[in-house]
Each structure stands twice: as structure tokens, then as C-alpha cells.
Design a protein around this motif. Structure first.
Motif, short mmCIF file in Angstrom:
data_model
loop_
_atom_site.label_atom_id
_atom_site.label_comp_id
_atom_site.label_asym_id
_atom_site.label_seq_id
_atom_site.Cartn_x
_atom_site.Cartn_y
_atom_site.Cartn_z
N TYR A 197 3.57 -15.58 7.23
CA TYR A 197 3.18 -15.59 8.64
C TYR A 197 1.80 -14.96 8.84
CZ TYR A 197 7.74 -17.25 10.08
OH TYR A 197 8.86 -18.02 10.26
N ARG A 198 1.49 -14.01 8.01
CA ARG A 198 0.15 -13.40 8.06
C ARG A 198 -0.92 -14.46 7.85
NH1 ARG A 198 -1.48 -8.87 3.52
NH2 ARG A 198 -3.41 -8.09 4.44
N GLU A 199 -0.70 -15.32 6.87
CA GLU A 199 -1.66 -16.39 6.58
C GLU A 199 -1.59 -17.49 7.62
OE1 GLU A 199 -2.75 -19.54 2.96
OE2 GLU A 199 -1.32 -17.89 2.63
N LEU A 200 -0.38 -17.84 8.04
CA LEU A 200 -0.19 -18.92 9.01
C LEU A 200 -0.88 -18.59 10.33
CD1 LEU A 200 1.32 -21.67 9.51
CD2 LEU A 200 3.19 -20.28 10.46
N TYR A 201 -0.73 -17.36 10.79
CA TYR A 201 -1.30 -16.96 12.07
C TYR A 201 -2.73 -16.42 11.94
CZ TYR A 201 3.49 -17.08 14.01
OH TYR A 201 4.74 -17.45 14.42
N GLY A 202 -3.13 -16.10 10.72
CA GLY A 202 -4.41 -15.42 10.57
C GLY A 202 -4.36 -14.04 11.18
N CYS A 203 -3.20 -13.38 11.04
CA CYS A 203 -2.96 -12.09 11.71
C CYS A 203 -2.50 -11.06 10.68
CB CYS A 203 -1.90 -12.27 12.79
SG CYS A 203 -1.40 -10.71 13.59
N ASP A 204 -3.25 -9.98 10.55
CA ASP A 204 -2.85 -8.91 9.63
C ASP A 204 -2.53 -7.63 10.38
OD1 ASP A 204 -5.34 -8.12 10.42
OD2 ASP A 204 -6.16 -7.87 8.39
N ASP A 205 -2.07 -7.77 11.62
CA ASP A 205 -1.76 -6.64 12.49
C ASP A 205 -0.41 -6.92 13.15
OD1 ASP A 205 -1.81 -4.47 14.22
OD2 ASP A 205 -3.90 -4.75 14.81
N TRP A 206 0.65 -6.19 12.72
CA TRP A 206 2.01 -6.52 13.13
C TRP A 206 2.75 -5.32 13.72
CZ3 TRP A 206 4.37 -11.38 12.59
CH2 TRP A 206 3.56 -12.35 11.99
N VAL A 234 14.38 -6.61 8.86
CA VAL A 234 15.36 -5.76 8.20
C VAL A 234 15.06 -5.83 6.71
CG1 VAL A 234 17.78 -5.32 7.67
CG2 VAL A 234 17.13 -6.10 9.96
N CYS A 235 14.59 -4.73 6.16
CA CYS A 235 14.21 -4.67 4.74
C CYS A 235 15.25 -3.83 4.01
CB CYS A 235 12.82 -4.07 4.59
SG CYS A 235 12.16 -4.18 2.91
N GLY A 236 16.10 -4.50 3.25
CA GLY A 236 17.15 -3.82 2.52
C GLY A 236 16.76 -3.48 1.11
N GLU A 237 17.70 -2.91 0.35
CA GLU A 237 17.46 -2.62 -1.06
C GLU A 237 17.20 -3.91 -1.82
OE1 GLU A 237 20.90 -0.55 -2.37
OE2 GLU A 237 20.50 1.25 -1.16
N ASP A 238 17.94 -4.94 -1.45
CA ASP A 238 17.77 -6.28 -1.99
C ASP A 238 18.21 -7.27 -0.92
OD1 ASP A 238 20.61 -6.24 -2.08
OD2 ASP A 238 20.59 -5.56 -4.16
N GLU A 278 7.73 -13.45 3.00
CA GLU A 278 7.81 -14.08 4.32
C GLU A 278 6.77 -13.52 5.28
OE1 GLU A 278 11.60 -14.59 6.08
OE2 GLU A 278 12.62 -15.01 4.19
N LEU A 279 6.55 -12.21 5.26
CA LEU A 279 5.55 -11.65 6.17
C LEU A 279 4.14 -12.09 5.76
CD1 LEU A 279 5.14 -9.97 8.66
CD2 LEU A 279 5.15 -7.90 7.25
N ARG A 315 13.50 -15.77 14.28
CA ARG A 315 12.76 -14.70 14.94
C ARG A 315 12.70 -13.44 14.07
NH1 ARG A 315 16.34 -14.91 20.38
NH2 ARG A 315 15.09 -13.09 20.98
N MET A 316 13.30 -13.51 12.90
CA MET A 316 13.47 -12.33 12.04
C MET A 316 12.97 -12.59 10.63
SD MET A 316 17.45 -11.51 12.95
CE MET A 316 18.09 -11.61 14.64
N ILE A 317 12.72 -11.50 9.93
CA ILE A 317 12.49 -11.53 8.49
C ILE A 317 13.54 -10.61 7.87
CG2 ILE A 317 10.92 -10.92 6.62
CD1 ILE A 317 8.60 -11.63 8.45
N ILE A 318 14.41 -11.17 7.05
CA ILE A 318 15.54 -10.44 6.49
C ILE A 318 15.50 -10.55 4.97
CG2 ILE A 318 18.06 -10.18 6.46
CD1 ILE A 318 16.82 -9.82 9.23
N GLY A 319 15.59 -9.44 4.27
CA GLY A 319 15.63 -9.51 2.82
C GLY A 319 15.26 -8.20 2.16
#
Length: 327
Positions: free
Chosen positions: A291-300, A218-222, A287-288, A275-279
Motif C-alpha cells: 500500500y505504501r507503493e500503491l498510494y505513494g504514501c510513507d506516512d501512516w 494486527v501484527c502477531g508473532e506469526d 502488505e503495508l 480495511r485491515m492488515i493482519i499477520g
């Protein structure tokens, strides 16, 4: 960063299934315009609030109303179905929309035993046969089985197995297919799953490994705006886990429930936030990227289950603004 959407087609309280389906088509068209690469559909049955029960049909509907967007299933409940029939559906879609079809399958029973039997036409539980059914599916698609699924298209779609840990990852790797990790279900096994998949991968149905992850965003204004919006998703998920109404609650209903949560319910909401990314955009990117670096994954693949379709659309717009360039 490659971004796509995984849509469970959650029905907002007060809206109809028909309205939800219509909005989904609009959302997919918007996603293509924003630069998202793919739009996948979940498979859920016998719920009041999950409208996506036939991903193959939704894939065809969205592909016919877009021009570049890849469409996929996340995922077809393979243990309940004939691998040959699933292969035939996938091949048919590929013939209609060459190069745009992605077939994701999973091991879920689709619900309790009663529902599983309905889906499987009364057949015994075949959950343990998932690896064999997956192999059969591959062979019906690549022509190595006695009977190849028709139509016999020139190309063939990528095939993915959905999973929550190392065992599913190793299976996908050994079979030479793609792997999709459900961070939005079990966020504690991602590192091990991605490592296991890449270590086990051998060229087979697919020449190169493709690993993806799914997460609620959930990507809000802030940050404060996102927290307000996320209460709807928090309460929706809490209700789904309790087997209650799976329609997305209104902001007012979500706030009212928030104010009366028990201690155990608050603990569960806090646990589910893993299980979420909120902000706001900055927080979501931080945050994303983590996890991109942690998993070595740039495809979500991104899920966002909000009541107001406008807010949901704007959340995807903000996320696209961080990572994507409009075509």
C-alpha cells in the motif's frame, strides 16, 4: 516509513472508561519510546465503548506526559462546531506544546441526527458548509480573518482534513493543508484520493503537501497468532456497524461469536478485512509496503483494537521493530 497511532480509545469488555484512559496514556508513552512520531485521537460520542470523545483534551494529557511525541486529532467534527472556537483550542495547545500539535478535522456528523443536533446545540445541519468552515478555520489560525484566534503563537500547527475519496482530497489540496485518507473506513479510493490531493495542492496554510493514510493493523508473532487476535477486532467492528455494543469483546466471546456467524456476517467480516492488515511481521511488512507503493504514501497512522492491552502493545512493538529505530 513514518508511523503514528490513531486511537479511538476502544474500551475492553470488563474494563472501565477510567482504566481505558489510564492505559492510553501508558500506550502513548510506550509509542514515543518505540519511535512512533505521533499519537492522534478520534472523536466519538454516545457510545458504550469509544472513550475518545474530546480529542483536544486527550492531546493535552498525552503531550504533558511525553517529551517529543506529536499529538493530533483525527478528527474534530468541524461541521458541528464554531471554527473560531476550534482555532482557539488549537492555538492554546500550540502555546503549551510548541511544534507538537497537529490539528485534524473531518466532515462527520458524529452520529445520527439527534446526536448531531446535541453537538451543534440544536443548529440546522451544516454538513454542506464544511468547506466554508474549513476556510474560516484556516483564516482564524493564519490571521487573515477579522479576528485571529488567541493566543497568537509564533508558530502554528499543521492542519489536516480527513477524507475518503477524491472530493475531500481536492479540497485539502486547494486550501493548501494536509490530507489524511481513511483506508480503515473505505479502502477502495486510496489511489484516486492521493493522486487528486497531490495534483490539486497549492501552497497555502502549509507550504508543502503532507498526505497520510490510516489502517487497522494486527501484527502477531506469526500469521496464525495474528489471525487469533484479529477475531476480537473482527467482531468488534461487526458490532459497531450494527449499532451494538462497541466495547471490544474478550477473546472467548469473540471466538464464540465467530463459531455462530451467519453467512452474511461472514461475508461482512471478509469485506472488512480489506480495511485491515493482519499477520506476522513478514506478512504485515509485505502488505503495508504494497500500500505504501500503491498510494505513494510513507506516512501512516495505525489503529489496533484488541481486548488485551498487553497484546495490543506487543502488536505495536512488532510493527515498530519492522520500520522504526528507537530514539
Amino acid at each position: 516509513m513514518k508511523l503514528g497511532i490513531l486511537d479511538q480509545m476502544p474500551q475492553p469488555k470488563g474494563k472501565t472508561a477510567e482504566e481505558t484512559a489510564s492505559h492510553t496514556i501508558e500506550m502513548a508513552q510506550k509509542a514515543e519510546h518505540l519511535g512512533y512520531e505521533r499519537y492522534w485521537f478520534a472523536e466519538h460520542h454516545a457510545t458504550r465503548g469509544m472513550v475518545s470523545s474530546a480529542p483536544e483534551i486527550m492531546m493535552a494529557a498525552v503531550a504533558s506526559r511525553t517529551s517529543r511525541l506529536k499529538v493530533g486529532s483525527g478528527g474534530i467534527l468541524l461541521p458541528q462546531y464554531s471554527p473560531f472556537k476550534v482555532a482557539s483550542q488549537v492555538a492554546q495547545l500550540e502555546s503549551l506544546f510548541p511544534g507538537r500539535i497537529e490539528a485534524g478535522v473531518g466532515r462527520s456528523p458524529g452520529g445520527g441526527e439527534f446526536l448531531r443536533r446535541l453537538l451543534a446545540d440544536g443548529k440546522p445541519n451544516q454538513m454542506a458548509e464544511y468547506p466554508d468552515k474549513l476556510k474560516d478555520l484556516i483564516q482564524h489560525l493564519d490571521g487573515s480573518a477579522k479576528v485571529r484566534a488567541a493566543p497568537r503563537t509564533t508558530g502554528r500547527p499543521n492542519l489536516f482534513s480527513l477524507g475518503l475519496g477524491e472530493n475531500s482530497a481536492v479540497l485539502a489540496g486547494i486550501l493548501g493543508i494536509g490530507y489524511v485518507f481513511g483506508h480503515f473506513i473505505r479502502p477502495d479510493r486510496g489511489v484516486e484520493a492521493f493522486r487528486a490531493y497531490h495534483d490539486a495542492f497549492e501552497p497555502g496554510f502549509m507550504e508543502k503537501p503532507i498526505a497520510r493514510a490510516c489502517v487497522f493493523v494486527v501484527c502477531g508473532e506469526d500469521d496464525a497468532h495474528a489471525e487469533t487476535l484479529a477475531k476480537e477486532q473482527d467482531i468488534w467492528l461487526l458490532n459497531v456497524e450494527k449499532g451494538l455494543d462497541s466495547q471490544v469483546p474478550t477473546p472467548e466471546a469473540a471466538q464464540k461469536k465467530y463459531e455462530t456467524l451467519s453467512g452474511k456476517e461472514r461475508e461482512k467480516v471478509a469485506e472488512n478485512r480489506r480495511r485491515m492488515i493482519i499477520g506476522g511481521p513478514e506478512t504485515v511488512k509485505r502488505e503495508l509496503d504494497h500500500y505504501r507503493e500503491l498510494y505513494g504514501c510513507d506516512d501512516w497512522l495505525i489503529l489496533c483494537n484488541l481486548h488485551d492491552w498487553g497484546e495490543k502493545k506487543r502488536s505495536f512493538e512488532r510493527l515498530a521493530g519492522i520500520y522504526l529505530q528507537q530514539p
